[in-house]
Design an enzyme around this catalytic site. Sequence first.
Site, PDB file in Angstrom:
ATOM      1  N   GLY A  68      33.568 -15.464  21.326  1.00  0.00           N
ATOM      2  CA  GLY A  68      33.068 -14.202  22.367  1.00  0.00           C
ATOM      3  C   GLY A  68      31.895 -13.686  21.279  1.00  0.00           C
ATOM      4  O   GLY A  68      31.497 -12.724  22.166  1.00  0.00           O
ATOM      5  N   ARG A  75      23.257 -21.816  33.477  1.00  0.00           N
ATOM      6  CA  ARG A  75      23.348 -20.554  33.284  1.00  0.00           C
ATOM      7  C   ARG A  75      22.671 -19.459  34.034  1.00  0.00           C
ATOM      8  O   ARG A  75      23.276 -18.638  34.925  1.00  0.00           O
ATOM      9  CB  ARG A  75      23.194 -20.064  31.923  1.00  0.00           C
ATOM     10  CG  ARG A  75      23.818 -21.034  30.953  1.00  0.00           C
ATOM     11  CD  ARG A  75      24.010 -20.324  29.360  1.00  0.00           C
ATOM     12  NE  ARG A  75      24.878 -19.139  29.154  1.00  0.00           N
ATOM     13  CZ  ARG A  75      24.244 -18.153  29.253  1.00  0.00           C
ATOM     14  NH1 ARG A  75      22.923 -17.960  29.019  1.00  0.00           N
ATOM     15  NH2 ARG A  75      24.936 -16.911  29.082  1.00  0.00           N
ATOM     16  N   TYR A 126      25.116 -17.408  36.307  1.00  0.00           N
ATOM     17  CA  TYR A 126      25.509 -16.100  35.781  1.00  0.00           C
ATOM     18  C   TYR A 126      24.181 -15.011  36.091  1.00  0.00           C
ATOM     19  O   TYR A 126      24.040 -14.060  35.455  1.00  0.00           O
ATOM     20  CB  TYR A 126      25.973 -15.982  34.398  1.00  0.00           C
ATOM     21  CG  TYR A 126      27.061 -17.089  33.897  1.00  0.00           C
ATOM     22  CD1 TYR A 126      27.891 -16.839  34.370  1.00  0.00           C
ATOM     23  CD2 TYR A 126      26.664 -18.057  33.408  1.00  0.00           C
ATOM     24  CE1 TYR A 126      29.134 -17.700  34.057  1.00  0.00           C
ATOM     25  CE2 TYR A 126      27.396 -19.165  32.854  1.00  0.00           C
ATOM     26  CZ  TYR A 126      28.751 -18.735  33.453  1.00  0.00           C
ATOM     27  OH  TYR A 126      29.784 -19.747  32.922  1.00  0.00           O
ATOM     28  N   CYS A 145      17.199 -28.717  45.613  1.00  0.00           N
ATOM     29  CA  CYS A 145      17.351 -28.084  46.947  1.00  0.00           C
ATOM     30  C   CYS A 145      18.437 -27.179  46.927  1.00  0.00           C
ATOM     31  O   CYS A 145      19.326 -27.276  47.708  1.00  0.00           O
ATOM     32  CB  CYS A 145      17.607 -29.459  47.952  1.00  0.00           C
ATOM     33  SG  CYS A 145      16.666 -30.730  47.548  1.00  0.00           S
ATOM     34  N   TYR A 151      26.504 -23.752  26.154  1.00  0.00           N
ATOM     35  CA  TYR A 151      26.668 -23.989  27.579  1.00  0.00           C
ATOM     36  C   TYR A 151      25.152 -24.316  28.433  1.00  0.00           C
ATOM     37  O   TYR A 151      25.183 -23.690  29.487  1.00  0.00           O
ATOM     38  CB  TYR A 151      27.143 -22.495  28.168  1.00  0.00           C
ATOM     39  CG  TYR A 151      28.320 -22.290  27.346  1.00  0.00           C
ATOM     40  CD1 TYR A 151      29.667 -22.556  27.604  1.00  0.00           C
ATOM     41  CD2 TYR A 151      28.283 -20.905  26.380  1.00  0.00           C
ATOM     42  CE1 TYR A 151      30.668 -22.221  26.650  1.00  0.00           C
ATOM     43  CE2 TYR A 151      29.610 -20.581  25.471  1.00  0.00           C
ATOM     44  CZ  TYR A 151      30.679 -21.193  25.758  1.00  0.00           C
ATOM     45  OH  TYR A 151      31.772 -20.924  25.140  1.00  0.00           O
TER      46      TYR A 151
HETATM   47  N1  LLP Z   1      37.826 -19.526  22.799  1.00  0.00           N
HETATM   48  C1  LLP Z   1      38.358 -19.723  24.231  1.00  0.00           C
HETATM   49  C2  LLP Z   1      39.743 -19.757  24.711  1.00  0.00           C
HETATM   50  C3  LLP Z   1      37.242 -19.673  25.336  1.00  0.00           C
HETATM   51  O1  LLP Z   1      37.569 -19.464  26.402  1.00  0.00           O
HETATM   52  C4  LLP Z   1      35.913 -19.589  25.015  1.00  0.00           C
HETATM   53  C5  LLP Z   1      34.793 -19.486  26.070  1.00  0.00           C
HETATM   54  C6  LLP Z   1      35.633 -19.470  23.575  1.00  0.00           C
HETATM   55  C7  LLP Z   1      36.670 -19.587  22.632  1.00  0.00           C
HETATM   56  C8  LLP Z   1      34.230 -19.513  22.927  1.00  0.00           C
HETATM   57  O2  LLP Z   1      33.366 -18.377  23.418  1.00  0.00           O
HETATM   58  P1  LLP Z   1      32.089 -18.041  22.944  1.00  0.00           P
HETATM   59  O3  LLP Z   1      32.280 -17.817  21.263  1.00  0.00           O
HETATM   60  O4  LLP Z   1      31.256 -19.242  23.083  1.00  0.00           O
HETATM   61  O5  LLP Z   1      31.658 -16.957  23.612  1.00  0.00           O
HETATM   62  N2  LLP Z   1      29.503 -20.675  30.328  1.00  0.00           N
HETATM   63  C9  LLP Z   1      29.437 -19.380  29.899  1.00  0.00           C
HETATM   64  C10 LLP Z   1      30.516 -18.963  28.738  1.00  0.00           C
HETATM   65  C11 LLP Z   1      31.740 -19.204  29.186  1.00  0.00           C
HETATM   66  C12 LLP Z   1      32.836 -19.193  28.123  1.00  0.00           C
HETATM   67  C13 LLP Z   1      34.177 -19.861  28.469  1.00  0.00           C
HETATM   68  N3  LLP Z   1      35.210 -19.675  27.099  1.00  0.00           N
HETATM   69  C14 LLP Z   1      28.128 -19.002  29.614  1.00  0.00           C
HETATM   70  O6  LLP Z   1      27.122 -19.714  29.826  1.00  0.00           O
HETATM   71  O7  LLP Z   1      27.939 -17.937  29.145  1.00  0.00           O
END
Ligand code: LLP
Length: 404
Positions: free
Chosen positions: A233, A307, A311, A338, A367
């Site tokens: 996150g 993205r 979002y 489209c 992503y």
């Molecule tokens: N661990 C779990 C259980 C997760 O669900 C996620 C992301 C991560 C780790 C990794 O999170 P990060 O460090 O990348 O923030 N598609 C969206 C982001 C969705 C994230 C889903 N889970 C975007 O493009 O912003």
Amino acid sequence: MKYINKNLSIEKVKVNYIAKKFGTPVYCYSYRKLRENIINFKKSFNSFAPLVCFAIKSNTNVNLIREIRKFGLGADVVSMGELMMALKAGIDPKKIVFSGVGKTSNEISYAVDREILLINAESKSEISEIERIAKSKKKIVNIGIRLNPNTDAKTLKQISTGKKENKFGVDEKTFFDLVSYSKLSKNINLKCLSVHIGSQILDHKPYEEMLKVVDKVIKKSNHKFEFVDLGGGMGISYEKNNKKLNYQKYNIAIKKFLKNHKSQIIFEPGRSIVGNIGSLISKVIYIKENDKKDFIILDAAMNDLMRPALYGAHHRTLPAIKTSQVSKKVYEFVGPICESTDKFTTLKKFQKLKEKDLVVMCDVGAYGMSLSSNYNLRPKSPEILIKGSKINVIKKRQKLEDLI
Ligand code: LLP
């Protein structure tokens, strides 16, 4: 990425050259940036030597994962496909954690056979299924239980996961029940408490809140957790002057937590490792003039980079070759798909563009490709890894023959 003699360059390679050689749209990653991100991440938390499990979902390219593995990282996976990809990239099963609310029996069985570090379970039913499978294989399986700490991550609502209305994890009461249940099981070894409150978190305070809840829950559960998996996150800066998450402040909060708990910390970062290493190079197909704004119709679309459509995310957009002419019209950068949401960004005072010019969307390493699709039956873009002046094609452009 910087301009060298007015030519936008990734490390030592001009964007213009990449487009000519490989066509567009094309994803490019900088190895130097990847290395810098990993080293910086590890250094920021080195006092408690966490196990860093790269979130495969953020970028599933096997060659990129191989490079990440060389720095000693493990993997966080959420499907059989991701688990297979992590293993193919040579990641040690003992550094793999399996997350997700809906693991199928097949997926659990595959993970149990591979003897991965942890299956982080998210419900009573899932724990029963893991237990059933473990028993049938005469094995003892190491699990974690994902707690929903009911913490507001103060990020986009679509990528928040730690509030009680979200489907992820279990509430405190269920957590205690599941701890008691697991302790009695002969085929389950409860080793971990896991949490993940959301993605693109820029403020350290939600993490502090989360740690307070985790601290309280562990004390109340009266169980010794060998691991505490804090998820990922960590937010990055998508705008030029934006701040990313302050690792130092997060580090202080974790160190404080560890004074009361002797657990090994696990992280599952995705975006903070690969987000800013990637760029998407695209060509202007047409410029469609309009009253109030001109549509810059690119050859990249929402199937390549989802993205913005999904979002409302904004990616910095730059011209490949700098000139001094500024457009008087507002530009709306769109793709050929489209759908009206096939739109990347709207910018004022952008450099004046003409058809066939190249533009680059920044910070698409996480992503970007992993969320891409074949919508409108468009083949997927190639992926290129740049190391200094060396160019490696780490995935070829998909061919129409593969699709038709
Ligand atoms: N661990 C779990 C259980 C997760 O669900 C996620 C992301 C991560 C780790 C990794 O999170 P990060 O460090 O990348 O923030 N598609 C969206 C982001 C969705 C994230 C889903 N889970 C975007 O493009 O912003």
